[in-house]
Write a protein that holds these residues in place. Sequence first.
Motif, PDB file in Angstrom:
ATOM      1  N   GLY A   1       0.802  -1.253  -0.169  1.00 31.32           N
ATOM      2  CA  GLY A   1       0.177   0.112   0.045  1.00 31.32           C
ATOM      3  C   GLY A   1       0.813   1.153  -0.031  1.00 31.32           C
ATOM      4  N   ILE A   2       2.039   1.326  -0.566  1.00 36.63           N
ATOM      5  CA  ILE A   2       3.000   2.197  -0.337  1.00 36.63           C
ATOM      6  C   ILE A   2       3.415   2.417  -1.813  1.00 36.63           C
ATOM      7  N   GLU A   3       2.985   3.745  -2.385  1.00 36.73           N
ATOM      8  CA  GLU A   3       3.356   4.058  -3.715  1.00 36.73           C
ATOM      9  C   GLU A   3       4.675   5.177  -3.658  1.00 36.73           C
ATOM     10  N   ALA A   4       5.550   4.639  -4.590  1.00 33.03           N
ATOM     11  CA  ALA A   4       6.745   5.247  -4.643  1.00 33.03           C
ATOM     12  C   ALA A   4       7.140   5.295  -6.078  1.00 33.03           C
ATOM     13  N   SER A   5       7.713   6.474  -6.616  1.00 33.14           N
ATOM     14  CA  SER A   5       8.484   6.545  -7.960  1.00 33.14           C
ATOM     15  C   SER A   5       9.752   5.869  -7.786  1.00 33.14           C
ATOM     16  N   GLU A   6      10.502   5.709  -9.078  1.00 31.35           N
ATOM     17  CA  GLU A   6      11.685   5.273  -9.032  1.00 31.35           C
ATOM     18  C   GLU A   6      12.705   6.015  -8.654  1.00 31.35           C
ATOM     19  N   ARG A   7      12.292   7.382  -8.767  1.00 36.30           N
ATOM     20  CA  ARG A   7      13.388   8.480  -8.470  1.00 36.30           C
ATOM     21  C   ARG A   7      13.368   8.466  -6.823  1.00 36.30           C
ATOM     22  N   GLU A   8      12.203   8.028  -6.337  1.00 39.60           N
ATOM     23  CA  GLU A   8      12.194   8.138  -4.783  1.00 39.60           C
ATOM     24  C   GLU A   8      12.712   6.760  -4.181  1.00 39.60           C
ATOM     25  N   ILE A   9      13.281   5.840  -5.030  1.00 37.61           N
ATOM     26  CA  ILE A   9      14.081   4.846  -4.271  1.00 37.61           C
ATOM     27  C   ILE A   9      15.473   4.811  -4.814  1.00 37.61           C
ATOM     28  N   VAL A  10      16.328   4.691  -3.535  1.00 36.31           N
ATOM     29  CA  VAL A  10      17.654   4.832  -4.053  1.00 36.31           C
ATOM     30  C   VAL A  10      18.235   3.340  -3.212  1.00 36.31           C
ATOM     31  N   LEU A  11      18.886   2.493  -3.887  1.00 37.84           N
ATOM     32  CA  LEU A  11      19.417   1.243  -3.434  1.00 37.84           C
ATOM     33  C   LEU A  11      20.826   1.181  -3.787  1.00 37.84           C
ATOM     34  N   THR A  12      21.630   0.249  -3.212  1.00 34.92           N
ATOM     35  CA  THR A  12      23.012   0.242  -3.371  1.00 34.92           C
ATOM     36  C   THR A  12      23.144  -0.294  -4.890  1.00 34.92           C
ATOM     37  N   SER A  13      22.370  -1.250  -5.107  1.00 35.04           N
ATOM     38  CA  SER A  13      22.536  -1.781  -6.587  1.00 35.04           C
ATOM     39  C   SER A  13      22.490  -0.455  -7.623  1.00 35.04           C
ATOM     40  N   THR A  14      21.500   0.446  -7.443  1.00 39.68           N
ATOM     41  CA  THR A  14      21.446   1.670  -8.277  1.00 39.68           C
ATOM     42  C   THR A  14      23.065   2.517  -8.209  1.00 39.68           C
ATOM     43  N   VAL A  15      23.266   2.637  -6.818  1.00 40.28           N
ATOM     44  CA  VAL A  15      24.402   3.614  -6.695  1.00 40.28           C
ATOM     45  C   VAL A  15      25.824   2.889  -7.062  1.00 40.28           C
ATOM     46  N   THR A  16      25.757   1.729  -6.842  1.00 43.64           N
ATOM     47  CA  THR A  16      27.003   1.076  -7.401  1.00 43.64           C
ATOM     48  C   THR A  16      27.192   0.988  -8.804  1.00 43.64           C
ATOM     49  N   ALA A  17      25.916   0.722  -9.535  1.00 43.96           N
ATOM     50  CA  ALA A  17      25.789   1.098 -11.014  1.00 43.96           C
ATOM     51  C   ALA A  17      26.625   2.460 -11.423  1.00 43.96           C
ATOM     52  N   GLU A  18      25.822   3.258 -10.711  1.00 42.16           N
ATOM     53  CA  GLU A  18      26.241   4.551 -11.302  1.00 42.16           C
ATOM     54  C   GLU A  18      27.565   5.002 -10.877  1.00 42.16           C
ATOM     55  N   TYR A  19      28.224   4.610  -9.736  1.00 38.57           N
ATOM     56  CA  TYR A  19      29.540   4.784  -9.500  1.00 38.57           C
ATOM     57  C   TYR A  19      30.431   3.979 -10.600  1.00 38.57           C
ATOM     58  N   LEU A  20      30.297   2.737 -10.953  1.00 37.53           N
ATOM     59  CA  LEU A  20      31.130   2.357 -12.002  1.00 37.53           C
ATOM     60  C   LEU A  20      30.977   2.886 -13.281  1.00 37.53           C
ATOM     61  N   LYS A  21      29.846   3.341 -13.601  1.00 39.49           N
ATOM     62  CA  LYS A  21      29.588   4.151 -14.820  1.00 39.49           C
ATOM     63  C   LYS A  21      30.368   5.325 -14.859  1.00 39.49           C
ATOM     64  N   ARG A  22      30.471   6.130 -13.637  1.00 42.46           N
ATOM     65  CA  ARG A  22      30.971   7.342 -13.690  1.00 42.46           C
ATOM     66  C   ARG A  22      32.679   7.223 -13.515  1.00 42.46           C
ATOM     67  N   THR A  23      32.914   6.291 -12.614  1.00 44.13           N
ATOM     68  CA  THR A  23      34.459   6.482 -12.458  1.00 44.13           C
ATOM     69  C   THR A  23      35.021   5.511 -13.399  1.00 44.13           C
ATOM     70  N   ASP A  24      34.613   4.464 -13.837  1.00 39.37           N
ATOM     71  CA  ASP A  24      35.335   3.667 -15.132  1.00 39.37           C
ATOM     72  C   ASP A  24      34.238   3.011 -16.151  1.00 39.37           C
ATOM     73  N   PRO A  25      34.101   4.030 -16.980  1.00 38.33           N
ATOM     74  CA  PRO A  25      32.925   3.955 -17.884  1.00 38.33           C
ATOM     75  C   PRO A  25      33.190   2.832 -18.915  1.00 38.33           C
ATOM     76  N   LEU A  26      34.451   2.260 -19.065  1.00 30.34           N
ATOM     77  CA  LEU A  26      34.636   1.155 -19.979  1.00 30.34           C
ATOM     78  C   LEU A  26      34.886  -0.083 -19.379  1.00 30.34           C
ATOM     79  N   CYS A  27      34.331  -0.123 -18.049  1.00 34.44           N
ATOM     80  CA  CYS A  27      34.739  -1.517 -17.191  1.00 34.44           C
ATOM     81  C   CYS A  27      33.841  -2.618 -17.676  1.00 34.44           C
TER      82      CYS A  27
END
Lengths: 273, 273
Positions: free
Chosen positions: B62-88
Amino acid sequence: MLENADGYIIDLDGTVYRGRQAIDGAAEAIEAIRLKKKKVVFLSNRGNYSRKMCQMKLKAMGIEASEREIVLTSTVTAEYLKRTDPLCKAWLLGDEGLREEFLSHGVGLADRPEEANWLVITLFEKLTYADLNSAFRAVRHGAKIIATNEDKTFPGDDGDFIDVAGMIGAIVHATGESVSVVIGKPSTFMSDAALAAMDLSAERCLIIGDSLASDIALGKRSGIRTALVLSGSTSREQAEAATERPDFIWESLLDLRSILAEEEMDCQLSSPS
Amino acid sequence: MLENADGYIIDLDGTVYRGRQAIDGAAEAIEAIRLKKKKVVFLSNRGNYSRKMCQMKLKAMGIEASEREIVLTSTVTAEYLKRTDPLCKAWLLGDEGLREEFLSHGVGLADRPEEANWLVITLFEKLTYADLNSAFRAVRHGAKIIATNEDKTFPGDDGDFIDVAGMIGAIVHATGESVSVVIGKPSTFMSDAALAAMDLSAERCLIIGDSLASDIALGKRSGIRTALVLSGSTSREQAEAATERPDFIWESLLDLRSILAEEEMDCQLSSPS
């Protein structure tokens, strides 16, 4: 050269076989030892096999061995708990072979992880997350940790595989507890068991294996002469750079077979006809 | 009492739900925040869920949330590698949700463990020995280790479960290598991502969670006020003995709902009719 070697303590993985593949010369070398009426014990850190399973695996490679001639960490761990904590309840994190040895030694097994006072860790090739979680709960509820061995890797069919250190690391890292007892080589629990099985003293034996850290180190600790084979995890460079140098370095058990054959010839030549 | 709290950063496991069970009052508290037109971000160390999976789980409670309102470590880890090692080229040791986030961020995935330059570790509830072995080989061939988080345990349906620390321990212990980067709370990678998602500064936010070591520690590091809920892994005794005391201690999100309701009443009483 190998004079007074009346007992041969032979490692399995990387020495007799690699994965499902026998190593060239292993069966012949063991045959040669038997022809000279010397004693043999197979001494392995494998805790996920039972003696019966190991016997069948060797038989398939043309090597006959009695149960008494096979000393595995599964066996020695079961004996250790039976002797030091006869009323214990163990929880097992490992493949079926470990359970077989525990049942055949009559060591008590806990019905639930929360009831265990020992968690026994060995290699677990059928490991799942649920297994890890049960082991985790056993330790969180007070079970002490005993490991059959702490090898990091073993040589398999298509390269090196993660060994017991992986299973140990998972539980130790997540619970913050440490391992209370490690049974496997280079612990002298293993040389004691091997010498007892052959009823020979250390100086009359030779230990042969592919690992500096486990086989050669055990020999040095126990006063048993050592031969390193290069058919497993150690390169010649590593062998020659080692601080604890083995007494012999052989390519594989094929070299042992040649040495025994030469000794036989020398013996025949020197004996009066 | 909660004045100037314009953004609520809310932990999930042990705060909003435990296993598949919503925690009493969670949906109502979030509803109350939304009624006051405040911002919400769900901030979780879960790296084995994708935002989509999490969205569906919340919706079922019963809890509505947009994707933007959800911050998981899976998301932040993907963002980190994309930013720091784009060809990894990454190799993943974790459940499907991690892969979903990596694919949606366009992070390169290795075809074979031996080709990876990063091993990404998260919770893996479908873990098998073969998975551990692939991850082991990635690191033995030079991959650096990044972990979504290093939590030891998480509260599940029938008690505490072994968390990412188990998976990390297996690989670290067997390879002898250490973890290069940890993304999850209490690392400020997570507060940075949460504040960015809400576009608010730290002093205008409140972080709510059940863990002293991850939620409260993150708040203290980032200058965000903190509320500890006792609906998860921390007892009142532990909370009161903590060296880094939270600003608020609540039984559960139900207390937040009551506080917001009282504020509403005070507000109505004090405003001219």
